[in-house]
Write an enzyme that holds these catalytic residues in place. Structure first.
Site, mmCIF file in Angstrom:
data_model
loop_
_atom_site.group_PDB
_atom_site.id
_atom_site.type_symbol
_atom_site.label_atom_id
_atom_site.label_comp_id
_atom_site.label_asym_id
_atom_site.label_seq_id
_atom_site.Cartn_x
_atom_site.Cartn_y
_atom_site.Cartn_z
ATOM 1 N N ASP A 81 0.843 -1.203 0.000
ATOM 2 C CA ASP A 81 0.000 0.000 0.000
ATOM 3 C C ASP A 81 0.883 1.260 0.000
ATOM 4 O O ASP A 81 1.884 1.319 0.719
ATOM 5 C CB ASP A 81 -0.881 -0.047 1.267
ATOM 6 N N HIS A 184 -7.264 10.152 4.686
ATOM 7 C CA HIS A 184 -6.726 9.068 5.506
ATOM 8 C C HIS A 184 -6.855 9.433 6.988
ATOM 9 O O HIS A 184 -6.902 10.602 7.342
ATOM 10 C CB HIS A 184 -5.248 8.858 5.185
ATOM 11 N N GLY A 185 -6.868 8.414 7.829
ATOM 12 C CA GLY A 185 -6.828 8.648 9.276
ATOM 13 C C GLY A 185 -8.194 8.895 9.873
ATOM 14 O O GLY A 185 -9.208 8.433 9.363
ATOM 15 N N GLY A 213 -9.146 6.025 2.462
ATOM 16 C CA GLY A 213 -9.706 6.800 3.569
ATOM 17 C C GLY A 213 -11.137 6.398 3.886
ATOM 18 O O GLY A 213 -11.968 7.232 4.222
ATOM 19 N N SER A 215 -12.176 4.588 6.422
ATOM 20 C CA SER A 215 -12.483 4.610 7.865
ATOM 21 C C SER A 215 -13.167 5.916 8.235
ATOM 22 O O SER A 215 -12.690 6.995 7.888
ATOM 23 C CB SER A 215 -11.199 4.473 8.691
ATOM 24 N N ASN A 234 -10.371 1.190 0.995
ATOM 25 C CA ASN A 234 -9.315 0.907 1.965
ATOM 26 C C ASN A 234 -9.719 1.326 3.383
ATOM 27 O O ASN A 234 -10.228 2.419 3.595
ATOM 28 C CB ASN A 234 -8.035 1.656 1.586
HETATM 29 ZN ZN ZN Z 1 -4.609 5.121 1.348
#
Ligand code: ZN
Length: 289
Positions: A81, A184-185, A213, A215, A234
């Site tokens: 990744d 992301h995060g 991203g 999540s 992802n």
């Molecule tokens: Zn990513």
């Protein structure tokens, strides 16, 4: 069985579902994903990040997944990744990864396309698939405190549809990660996905599209994105949160700190499987095997 991305994503594209792709940092995370996927009859998409793959870890993680793939009846893909170093990508392919993501999203367009094409040429000669990123998905990577607050205006880094056709002519990738408003995060505020932009891209591009991203992104928005052409989403932070919550609860509840590790991880396993199973069912990758 260890496979590359192609077969998985083409079926997802044809039947309008998405496969959740989970970054794994250790054995417990891998096991939670594979057990959940097998129980749900879903293909398993595992991801590895550079920070977990330094030195011997690259071969150890690749070997671990390869060995595991012989003990499950579902197809399993292990993808590197967010790799930015072509030499490292070559090492990962030699170590046994079945797919790689070259992330040139911070590079100027021409350089991103040229380097991605170089990766495609090398990877395809080994039967390994390639994902690239066009536009840039913002940064708030887990484990990197310094970049936990993004100063980028997402509007400026969205994928530009006109660039997609040109990019694919230069670099014939197997999947393309697009920037349509995720990060992301852990989100500071709820994202609002640009489905209109996604539609502009799917109108001119027949490659399987990837959303990073995932999540913290609301389920209804992800379902909408899947309906409009996203085939892989992802996930990292949601599973890390489950892992760490379980560990915290368990460690706070015991008095003997020398407790057997298998017992310490018990709650984490349950919480991780709950999160993973929920993603599988939400994205519709269950009962596909
Ligand atoms: Zn990513």
């Amino acid at each position: 069985m260890l496979v590359n991305l192609t077969e998985m994503l083409l079926d997802a594209q044809k039947n309008k579902y998405a496969i959740p792709a989970f970054d794994i940092s250790n054995y417990e995370m891998m096991k939670a994903v594979l057990d959940s996927c097998e129980a749900e009859k879903s293909p398993a998409l595992l991801l590895g990040l550079g920070v977990d793959l330094s030195q011997k870890n690259l071969s150890l993680m690749a070997g671990m997944v390869k060995m595991a793939s012989e003990h499950y009846s579902i197809p399993i893909c292990f993808q590197l990744d967010h790799a930015t170093d072509i030499e490292f990508i070559k090492q990962a392919i030699n170590a046994g990864f079945s797919s790689v993501m070259f992330d040139g999203s911070k590079l100027p367009f021409d350089e991103n396309a040229k380097k991605t094409a170089e990766v495609v040429k090398f990877a395809h000669s080994y039967g390994v698939t390639v994902e690239a990123e066009l536009g840039h998905v913002g940064n708030a990577m887990v484990g990197d405190e310094s970049s936990s607050i993004s100063n980028e205006d997402p509007e400026n880094t969205l994928t530009v549809p006109e660039e997609v056709t040109k990019f694919i002519e230069i670099a014939d990738v197997d999947a393309l990660a697009v920037a349509i408003g995720t990060s992301h995060g852990v989100y500071k505020k709820t994202p609002s996905l640009r489905i209109d932009r996604l539609n502009d891209i799917t109108a001119i591009c027949n490659k399987p599209l990837v959303l990073h991203g995932g999540s913290g992104t609301p389920n209804d928005q992800m379902i909408d994105a899947i309906k409009n052409g996203i085939t892989k989403i992802n996930i990292f932070s949601d599973v890390v949160e489950a892992l760490n919550t379980g560990l915290k609860n368990k460690l706070n509840s015991i008095t003997n700190i020398a407790t057997w590790p298998a017992y310490v991880f018990e709650e984490s396993r349950v919480l991780m499987r709950k999160v993973i199973t929920n993603k599988i069912r939400t994205f519709g990758s269950n009962n596909r095997i």
